[in-house]
Design a protein around this motif. Structure first.
Motif, PDB file in Angstrom:
ATOM      1  N   LYS A  70       6.627  -0.402  -5.600  1.00 57.71           N
ATOM      2  CA  LYS A  70       6.802  -1.613  -6.404  1.00 57.71           C
ATOM      3  C   LYS A  70       7.114  -2.816  -5.517  1.00 57.71           C
ATOM      4  CE  LYS A  70       8.263   0.807 -10.611  1.00 57.71           C
ATOM      5  NZ  LYS A  70       9.365   1.024 -11.588  1.00 57.71           N
ATOM      6  N   LYS A  71       7.703  -2.563  -4.341  1.00 59.36           N
ATOM      7  CA  LYS A  71       7.966  -3.640  -3.394  1.00 59.36           C
ATOM      8  C   LYS A  71       6.671  -4.198  -2.810  1.00 59.36           C
ATOM      9  CE  LYS A  71      12.410  -1.673  -1.888  1.00 59.36           C
ATOM     10  NZ  LYS A  71      13.193  -1.214  -0.710  1.00 59.36           N
ATOM     11  N   CYS A  72       5.613  -3.400  -2.878  1.00 60.83           N
ATOM     12  CA  CYS A  72       4.337  -3.768  -2.267  1.00 60.83           C
ATOM     13  C   CYS A  72       3.360  -4.384  -3.264  1.00 60.83           C
ATOM     14  CB  CYS A  72       3.677  -2.540  -1.640  1.00 60.83           C
ATOM     15  SG  CYS A  72       4.757  -1.498  -0.623  1.00 60.83           S
ATOM     16  N   GLN A  73       3.642  -4.231  -4.569  1.00 57.34           N
ATOM     17  CA  GLN A  73       2.668  -4.567  -5.595  1.00 57.34           C
ATOM     18  C   GLN A  73       2.354  -6.054  -5.696  1.00 57.34           C
ATOM     19  OE1 GLN A  73       4.435  -2.676  -9.040  1.00 57.34           O
ATOM     20  NE2 GLN A  73       3.074  -0.909  -8.853  1.00 57.34           N
ATOM     21  N   ALA A  74       3.222  -6.900  -5.167  1.00 57.92           N
ATOM     22  CA  ALA A  74       2.924  -8.331  -5.209  1.00 57.92           C
ATOM     23  C   ALA A  74       1.697  -8.667  -4.365  1.00 57.92           C
ATOM     24  CB  ALA A  74       4.131  -9.132  -4.721  1.00 57.92           C
ATOM     25  N   CYS A  75       1.403  -7.817  -3.368  1.00 55.98           N
ATOM     26  CA  CYS A  75       0.296  -8.100  -2.449  1.00 55.98           C
ATOM     27  C   CYS A  75      -0.792  -7.035  -2.454  1.00 55.98           C
ATOM     28  CB  CYS A  75       0.824  -8.243  -1.023  1.00 55.98           C
ATOM     29  SG  CYS A  75       2.002  -9.599  -0.801  1.00 55.98           S
ATOM     30  N   HIS A  76      -0.448  -5.792  -2.770  1.00 53.78           N
ATOM     31  CA  HIS A  76      -1.388  -4.681  -2.639  1.00 53.78           C
ATOM     32  C   HIS A  76      -1.569  -3.934  -3.957  1.00 53.78           C
ATOM     33  CE1 HIS A  76      -1.437  -4.903   1.776  1.00 53.78           C
ATOM     34  NE2 HIS A  76      -0.131  -5.105   1.704  1.00 53.78           N
ATOM     35  N   GLN A  77      -2.792  -3.483  -4.184  1.00 54.93           N
ATOM     36  CA  GLN A  77      -3.080  -2.584  -5.290  1.00 54.93           C
ATOM     37  C   GLN A  77      -3.505  -1.230  -4.729  1.00 54.93           C
ATOM     38  OE1 GLN A  77      -6.033  -4.261  -7.923  1.00 54.93           O
ATOM     39  NE2 GLN A  77      -4.622  -5.782  -8.758  1.00 54.93           N
ATOM     40  N   VAL A  78      -3.336  -0.191  -5.533  1.00 53.43           N
ATOM     41  CA  VAL A  78      -3.775   1.147  -5.146  1.00 53.43           C
ATOM     42  C   VAL A  78      -4.125   1.900  -6.415  1.00 53.43           C
ATOM     43  CG1 VAL A  78      -1.493   2.243  -5.217  1.00 53.43           C
ATOM     44  CG2 VAL A  78      -3.229   3.120  -3.639  1.00 53.43           C
ATOM     45  N   GLY A  79      -5.046   2.840  -6.319  1.00 54.01           N
ATOM     46  CA  GLY A  79      -5.440   3.612  -7.487  1.00 54.01           C
ATOM     47  C   GLY A  79      -6.775   3.159  -8.046  1.00 54.01           C
ATOM     48  N   GLU A  80      -7.158   3.725  -9.162  1.00 55.55           N
ATOM     49  CA  GLU A  80      -8.448   3.424  -9.772  1.00 55.55           C
ATOM     50  C   GLU A  80      -8.562   1.932 -10.102  1.00 55.55           C
ATOM     51  OE1 GLU A  80     -11.225   4.908 -13.552  1.00 55.55           O
ATOM     52  OE2 GLU A  80      -9.228   5.755 -13.213  1.00 55.55           O
ATOM     53  N   GLY A  81      -9.669   1.335  -9.689  1.00 56.66           N
ATOM     54  CA  GLY A  81      -9.905  -0.077  -9.954  1.00 56.66           C
ATOM     55  C   GLY A  81      -9.165  -1.025  -9.035  1.00 56.66           C
ATOM     56  N   ALA A  82      -8.498  -0.514  -8.003  1.00 53.16           N
ATOM     57  CA  ALA A  82      -7.734  -1.375  -7.096  1.00 53.16           C
ATOM     58  C   ALA A  82      -8.659  -2.361  -6.383  1.00 53.16           C
ATOM     59  CB  ALA A  82      -6.979  -0.530  -6.080  1.00 53.16           C
ATOM     60  N   LYS A  83      -8.159  -3.599  -6.238  1.00 49.67           N
ATOM     61  CA  LYS A  83      -8.928  -4.650  -5.576  1.00 49.67           C
ATOM     62  C   LYS A  83      -8.063  -5.323  -4.517  1.00 49.67           C
ATOM     63  CE  LYS A  83     -11.621  -5.707  -9.759  1.00 49.67           C
ATOM     64  NZ  LYS A  83     -11.983  -6.760 -10.742  1.00 49.67           N
ATOM     65  N   HIS A  84      -8.724  -6.051  -3.633  1.00 57.28           N
ATOM     66  CA  HIS A  84      -7.991  -6.841  -2.645  1.00 57.28           C
ATOM     67  C   HIS A  84      -7.253  -7.971  -3.360  1.00 57.28           C
ATOM     68  CE1 HIS A  84     -10.115  -4.559   0.247  1.00 57.28           C
ATOM     69  NE2 HIS A  84     -11.227  -5.250   0.217  1.00 57.28           N
ATOM     70  N   ARG A  85      -6.018  -8.217  -2.937  1.00 54.10           N
ATOM     71  CA  ARG A  85      -5.255  -9.341  -3.456  1.00 54.10           C
ATOM     72  C   ARG A  85      -4.813 -10.176  -2.263  1.00 54.10           C
ATOM     73  NH1 ARG A  85      -1.030  -7.414  -7.923  1.00 54.10           N
ATOM     74  NH2 ARG A  85      -1.089  -9.655  -8.316  1.00 54.10           N
ATOM     75  N   ILE A  86      -3.542 -10.496  -2.166  1.00 55.68           N
ATOM     76  CA  ILE A  86      -3.058 -11.167  -0.964  1.00 55.68           C
ATOM     77  C   ILE A  86      -3.272 -10.253   0.237  1.00 55.68           C
ATOM     78  CG2 ILE A  86      -1.018 -12.121   0.181  1.00 55.68           C
ATOM     79  CD1 ILE A  86       0.036 -12.807  -2.618  1.00 55.68           C
ATOM     80  N   GLY A  87      -3.037  -8.967   0.024  1.00 60.46           N
ATOM     81  CA  GLY A  87      -3.337  -7.944   1.022  1.00 60.46           C
ATOM     82  C   GLY A  87      -4.466  -7.059   0.522  1.00 60.46           C
ATOM     83  N   PRO A  88      -5.072  -6.254   1.383  1.00 61.97           N
ATOM     84  CA  PRO A  88      -6.166  -5.383   0.955  1.00 61.97           C
ATOM     85  C   PRO A  88      -5.653  -4.251   0.064  1.00 61.97           C
ATOM     86  CG  PRO A  88      -5.532  -4.863   3.197  1.00 61.97           C
ATOM     87  CD  PRO A  88      -4.746  -6.086   2.813  1.00 61.97           C
TER      88      PRO A  88
END
Length: 235
Positions: free
Chosen positions: A37-55
């Motif tokens: 959850k600390k990473c979710q502001a920049c990163h997505q993971v899992g089905e449908g994940a896309k690049h955001r601030i971070g890949p």
């Protein structure tokens, strides 16, 4: 026909490679989900994940740094990639500990996770989003060092590269020989001793991967040495 049988066996055993034991080899994935959850502001993971601030972080294990298409990496990360940075356990551990120290010039502003357990649990969580069992740490022979006792004469065997090339067709059913990453770690250019130790670790079931255990278990000491000599000579 033999290659087809191997692929079929791979599919049948894939679920076994993601057993509870394998999933907890690094840390507690459930706890890692909370840490993510600390990473979710920049990163997505899992089905449908896309690049955001971070890949996005799907399939991150054993991927060369700065290799996701469609993401604009910092100069610092591209320099690290040019230097050979690989997201194996060692690379990920160092980056999560202190991103800016591990990769000077990275645009990642996160200060890092100082507690080893937090890093281990987060990595256990992220490992669940690899494309196939070949991406788990146990699948990369250099990812987790396993010490095994081998007789000196086994380590001293000088393999025949030509014989190794003949034997390699089963390996190259899954592993690419051009060094490219395609969800399965490359095995070219390794020091021969590292390759021999890794294969014997699978053979002795000191490394957890059912397909590799099966493959290595069918090989003699001479055949392992020959494969080591062949793959060591590829670049």
């Amino acid at each position: 026909m033999r290659a087809i049988a191997i692929i079929s066996l791979w599919a049948a055993l894939a679920g076994a490679a993601l057993s509870d034991e394998a999933a907890t080899a690094i840390g507690d994935a459930d706890r890692g989900a909370k840490i993510f959850k600390k990473c979710q502001a920049c990163h997505q993971v899992g089905e449908g994940a896309k690049h955001r601030i971070g890949p996005h972080l799907n399939g991150i294990f054993f991927r060369p740094a700065a290799s996701f298409a469609g993401y604009k990496y910092s100069k610092g990360m591209r320099r690290a990639a040019d230097s050979g940075l690989l997201w194996d356990l060692e690379g990920l551990e160092a980056f999560l500990t202190n991103p800016r120290k591990a990769v000077p010039g990275t645009k990642m502003s996160f200060a890092g996770l100082k507690k080893p357990k937090d890093r281990a649990d987060l990595l256990a969580y992220l490992r669940q989003f690899s494309d196939n069992p070949a991406d788990i740490p146990e699948a990369a022979p250099t990812a987790r060092k396993v010490e095994i006792d081998l007789p000196p004469e086994v380590l001293a065997l000088v393999g025949d590269p030509d014989f190794g090339e003949y034997l390699s067709t089963e390996c190259t059913t899954c592993h690419q020989t051009d060094g490219d990453y395609d969800g399965i770690p490359a095995i070219i250019g390794w020091p021969t001793e590292d390759f021999v130790i890794a294969m014997h670790a699978y053979k002795q079931k000191q490394r957890d991967h059912p397909v590799m255990q099966m493959m290595a278990g069918r090989l003699s000491d001479e055949e392992i040495a020959a494969l080591a000599a062949y793959f060591a000579g590829l670049e």
